[in-house]
Motif scaffolding. Sequence first.
Motif, PDB file in Angstrom:
ATOM      1  N   SER A   1      83.862  42.147  19.857  1.00  0.00           N
ATOM      2  CA  SER A   1      83.992  41.824  18.434  1.00  0.00           C
ATOM      3  C   SER A   1      84.572  40.432  18.243  1.00  0.00           C
ATOM      4  CB  SER A   1      84.881  42.860  17.737  1.00  0.00           C
ATOM      5  OG  SER A   1      84.258  44.119  17.700  1.00  0.00           O
ATOM      6  N   GLY A   2      85.546  40.091  19.075  1.00  0.00           N
ATOM      7  CA  GLY A   2      86.126  38.749  19.008  1.00  0.00           C
ATOM      8  C   GLY A   2      85.110  37.676  19.335  1.00  0.00           C
ATOM      9  N   VAL A   3      84.228  37.960  20.299  1.00  0.00           N
ATOM     10  CA  VAL A   3      83.173  37.005  20.647  1.00  0.00           C
ATOM     11  C   VAL A   3      82.231  36.802  19.468  1.00  0.00           C
ATOM     12  CG1 VAL A   3      81.212  36.548  22.164  1.00  0.00           C
ATOM     13  CG2 VAL A   3      83.286  37.597  23.085  1.00  0.00           C
ATOM     14  N   GLY A   4      81.872  37.904  18.788  1.00  0.00           N
ATOM     15  CA  GLY A   4      80.998  37.797  17.626  1.00  0.00           C
ATOM     16  C   GLY A   4      81.577  36.873  16.574  1.00  0.00           C
ATOM     17  N   GLU A   5      82.880  36.942  16.378  1.00  0.00           N
ATOM     18  CA  GLU A   5      83.532  36.088  15.390  1.00  0.00           C
ATOM     19  C   GLU A   5      83.503  34.618  15.812  1.00  0.00           C
ATOM     20  OE1 GLU A   5      87.416  37.614  14.637  1.00  0.00           O
ATOM     21  OE2 GLU A   5      86.661  39.421  13.621  1.00  0.00           O
ATOM     22  N   ILE A   6      83.705  34.359  17.102  1.00  0.00           N
ATOM     23  CA  ILE A   6      83.672  32.975  17.597  1.00  0.00           C
ATOM     24  C   ILE A   6      82.290  32.364  17.372  1.00  0.00           C
ATOM     25  CG2 ILE A   6      83.855  31.492  19.632  1.00  0.00           C
ATOM     26  CD1 ILE A   6      85.813  33.617  20.778  1.00  0.00           C
TER      27      ILE A   6
ATOM     28  N   GLN B   1      75.933  46.811  19.370  1.00  0.00           N
ATOM     29  CA  GLN B   1      76.036  47.006  17.929  1.00  0.00           C
ATOM     30  C   GLN B   1      77.394  46.589  17.362  1.00  0.00           C
ATOM     31  OE1 GLN B   1      74.119  47.864  15.129  1.00  0.00           O
ATOM     32  NE2 GLN B   1      72.527  47.184  16.534  1.00  0.00           N
ATOM     33  N   PRO B   2      78.534  46.977  17.965  1.00  0.00           N
ATOM     34  CA  PRO B   2      79.816  46.459  17.454  1.00  0.00           C
ATOM     35  C   PRO B   2      79.891  44.934  17.495  1.00  0.00           C
ATOM     36  CG  PRO B   2      80.199  48.304  18.918  1.00  0.00           C
ATOM     37  CD  PRO B   2      78.741  47.971  19.022  1.00  0.00           C
ATOM     38  N   TYR B   3      79.351  44.350  18.541  1.00  0.00           N
ATOM     39  CA  TYR B   3      79.331  42.899  18.726  1.00  0.00           C
ATOM     40  C   TYR B   3      78.515  42.237  17.613  1.00  0.00           C
ATOM     41  CZ  TYR B   3      77.858  38.726  21.539  1.00  0.00           C
ATOM     42  OH  TYR B   3      77.555  37.470  22.021  1.00  0.00           O
ATOM     43  N   TRP B   4      77.301  42.757  17.380  1.00  0.00           N
ATOM     44  CA  TRP B   4      76.430  42.214  16.333  1.00  0.00           C
ATOM     45  C   TRP B   4      77.066  42.383  14.959  1.00  0.00           C
ATOM     46  CZ3 TRP B   4      73.309  40.070  13.089  1.00  0.00           C
ATOM     47  CH2 TRP B   4      72.738  40.766  12.025  1.00  0.00           C
ATOM     48  N   LYS B   5      77.634  43.554  14.694  1.00  0.00           N
ATOM     49  CA  LYS B   5      78.220  43.807  13.381  1.00  0.00           C
ATOM     50  C   LYS B   5      79.435  42.908  13.127  1.00  0.00           C
ATOM     51  CE  LYS B   5      76.469  48.507  13.008  1.00  0.00           C
ATOM     52  NZ  LYS B   5      76.796  49.959  13.062  1.00  0.00           N
ATOM     53  N   SER B   6      80.190  42.625  14.176  1.00  0.00           N
ATOM     54  CA  SER B   6      81.322  41.709  14.035  1.00  0.00           C
ATOM     55  C   SER B   6      80.832  40.308  13.693  1.00  0.00           C
ATOM     56  CB  SER B   6      82.135  41.685  15.329  1.00  0.00           C
ATOM     57  OG  SER B   6      83.120  40.678  15.291  1.00  0.00           O
ATOM     58  N   PHE B   7      79.781  39.879  14.385  1.00  0.00           N
ATOM     59  CA  PHE B   7      79.177  38.580  14.073  1.00  0.00           C
ATOM     60  C   PHE B   7      78.707  38.539  12.628  1.00  0.00           C
ATOM     61  CE2 PHE B   7      75.192  36.289  13.422  1.00  0.00           C
ATOM     62  CZ  PHE B   7      75.549  34.995  13.795  1.00  0.00           C
ATOM     63  N   GLN B   8      77.996  39.568  12.215  1.00  0.00           N
ATOM     64  CA  GLN B   8      77.442  39.648  10.867  1.00  0.00           C
ATOM     65  C   GLN B   8      78.553  39.600   9.815  1.00  0.00           C
ATOM     66  OE1 GLN B   8      75.595  43.437   9.905  1.00  0.00           O
ATOM     67  NE2 GLN B   8      73.917  42.385   8.829  1.00  0.00           N
ATOM     68  N   ALA B   9      79.633  40.347  10.059  1.00  0.00           N
ATOM     69  CA  ALA B   9      80.740  40.392   9.099  1.00  0.00           C
ATOM     70  C   ALA B   9      81.442  39.047   8.984  1.00  0.00           C
ATOM     71  CB  ALA B   9      81.732  41.479   9.505  1.00  0.00           C
ATOM     72  N   LYS B  10      81.683  38.413  10.129  1.00  0.00           N
ATOM     73  CA  LYS B  10      82.374  37.113  10.097  1.00  0.00           C
ATOM     74  C   LYS B  10      81.467  36.033   9.498  1.00  0.00           C
ATOM     75  CE  LYS B  10      85.893  36.263  11.091  1.00  0.00           C
ATOM     76  NZ  LYS B  10      87.129  36.055  10.282  1.00  0.00           N
TER      77      LYS B  10
ATOM     78  N   ARG C   1      81.967  48.480  26.893  1.00  0.00           N
ATOM     79  CA  ARG C   1      82.141  48.795  25.483  1.00  0.00           C
ATOM     80  C   ARG C   1      82.968  47.712  24.805  1.00  0.00           C
ATOM     81  NH1 ARG C   1      80.237  53.667  24.577  1.00  0.00           N
ATOM     82  NH2 ARG C   1      80.460  55.318  26.131  1.00  0.00           N
ATOM     83  N   ASP C   2      82.932  47.764  23.485  1.00  0.00           N
ATOM     84  CA  ASP C   2      83.811  46.904  22.696  1.00  0.00           C
ATOM     85  C   ASP C   2      85.158  47.603  22.533  1.00  0.00           C
ATOM     86  OD1 ASP C   2      84.304  44.624  20.824  1.00  0.00           O
ATOM     87  OD2 ASP C   2      84.506  46.254  19.386  1.00  0.00           O
ATOM     88  N   VAL C   3      86.223  46.822  22.440  1.00  0.00           N
ATOM     89  CA  VAL C   3      87.562  47.403  22.297  1.00  0.00           C
ATOM     90  C   VAL C   3      87.691  48.236  21.023  1.00  0.00           C
ATOM     91  CG1 VAL C   3      88.730  45.654  23.690  1.00  0.00           C
ATOM     92  CG2 VAL C   3      88.401  45.266  21.235  1.00  0.00           C
ATOM     93  N   ALA C   4      86.870  47.944  20.022  1.00  0.00           N
ATOM     94  CA  ALA C   4      86.950  48.686  18.765  1.00  0.00           C
ATOM     95  C   ALA C   4      86.154  49.987  18.794  1.00  0.00           C
ATOM     96  CB  ALA C   4      86.458  47.811  17.611  1.00  0.00           C
ATOM     97  N   ASP C   5      85.392  50.209  19.855  1.00  0.00           N
ATOM     98  CA  ASP C   5      84.575  51.412  19.980  1.00  0.00           C
ATOM     99  C   ASP C   5      85.477  52.571  20.407  1.00  0.00           C
ATOM    100  OD1 ASP C   5      82.786  53.419  20.624  1.00  0.00           O
ATOM    101  OD2 ASP C   5      81.391  52.085  21.663  1.00  0.00           O
ATOM    102  N   ASP C   6      85.561  53.611  19.577  1.00  0.00           N
ATOM    103  CA  ASP C   6      86.448  54.727  19.891  1.00  0.00           C
ATOM    104  C   ASP C   6      85.745  55.859  20.636  1.00  0.00           C
ATOM    105  OD1 ASP C   6      84.848  55.707  17.892  1.00  0.00           O
ATOM    106  OD2 ASP C   6      86.476  56.162  16.485  1.00  0.00           O
ATOM    107  N   THR C   7      84.548  55.565  21.179  1.00  0.00           N
ATOM    108  CA  THR C   7      83.856  56.560  21.988  1.00  0.00           C
ATOM    109  C   THR C   7      84.700  56.917  23.208  1.00  0.00           C
ATOM    110  OG1 THR C   7      81.706  55.696  21.327  1.00  0.00           O
ATOM    111  CG2 THR C   7      81.757  57.066  23.297  1.00  0.00           C
TER     112      THR C   7
END
Length: 375
Positions: free
Chosen positions: A177-182, A209-218, A157-163
């Motif tokens: 999420s950090g990888v997506g930003e890089i 999905q968290p990974y992709w969304k982080s990339f998209q946002a950055k 999971r991503d660290v931001a996923d609260d599941t």
Amino acid sequence: MTRSFLTKVQRRAFGGVSALMLAATAMPAVAEADLAAAQAIIDAHKSLPTFQAPGKPFDARACMADKKILSIPASSSIPFAAGIGVGMEATAKEIGFELRVWQNQGQPTQWVQGVEYAIANGYDAVDVMAGIDPNTLAPQLKAARDAGLKVYATHHRDVADDTVDQNTDVSLPLDYSGVGEIIAAWIVAETKGNANVLVVGTDDVPPSQPYWKSFQAKLSDLCPDCKATYYNVPLADWATKIQTVTQSALLQDPSINYLFPIYDSMSQFMLPAKAITGRRDLPIASFNGTPFILDMIRNGDVTMDVGESLGWIARSAIDAYMRDLCDIGDTPDTLYVPFYIFDAANAETAGIPAELDKGYGDAHVPGYRALWGLE
């Protein structure tokens, strides 16, 4: 007569200028990409990682005597997952306990069989790693805990996923999420703020999905006019569908100028699509640091890979397992793995051919050995 004629010309000219001014005012402004901010993110991940102890020291050999762990990867056919398994087995051997990796081809029924095997054969713990959502195995993992086994979930999971991971004793998510930003920063810098990115993900792997969304946002933050389009290809279909998805997208939109398979083992299935569409020079950026992908960087087939040392992942996971199994305390709640950018300038440092745990420096090897009392 002359004065009247000049007045008409002037009026026409003025009207034309006014129309141009109005048109310019109506046109949307082109947002300038923040290339300096993108480069700063890249630079922060171009230095070799350093080791920081994730907890207090303990005697690993003494605490793990006679203990056994079964680790079940999402799929043994994915080189990244297989590499983590190899690293875990080697680390367990170094410490002196049994760790077996359950071989499978990504089928949930095979994961179930692995859990049942661990219960029936006296294992102390079972680990689901590299993409398995433990909640999909809730009945089996509950049965394992009822039988006295510890249950671990790693790199899932991503660290931001609260599941909430039901029926697990230790859960070790990763900062996807950090990888997506890089990667977003890399593509913005490489395209000088003119990116049209084809993204291929796999939604049945929880962090996708968290990974992709982080990339998209950055990407949007650094470059408001850049574009990214996401396609989902399930894990079991990588070998049969990634090529056709990529090929179709490139034919539909020739302006695509960067490929981003979110897990680097996907890259191999994009190469035929590049060749067929005449886009062999299309760059690829991805994540994982799988050795054969680092070879592809050296050979020019892939441009960049955000690496995470598979050996570092293995040691970080086993460190957390041991702390829990041995009641050491201070068990981490995330996977401790630094990220490091590989490109044409440093791919050779991973070896020729690239190796499982090479290119990241060796700070984690003596670091963990000292932490576990092996030195």
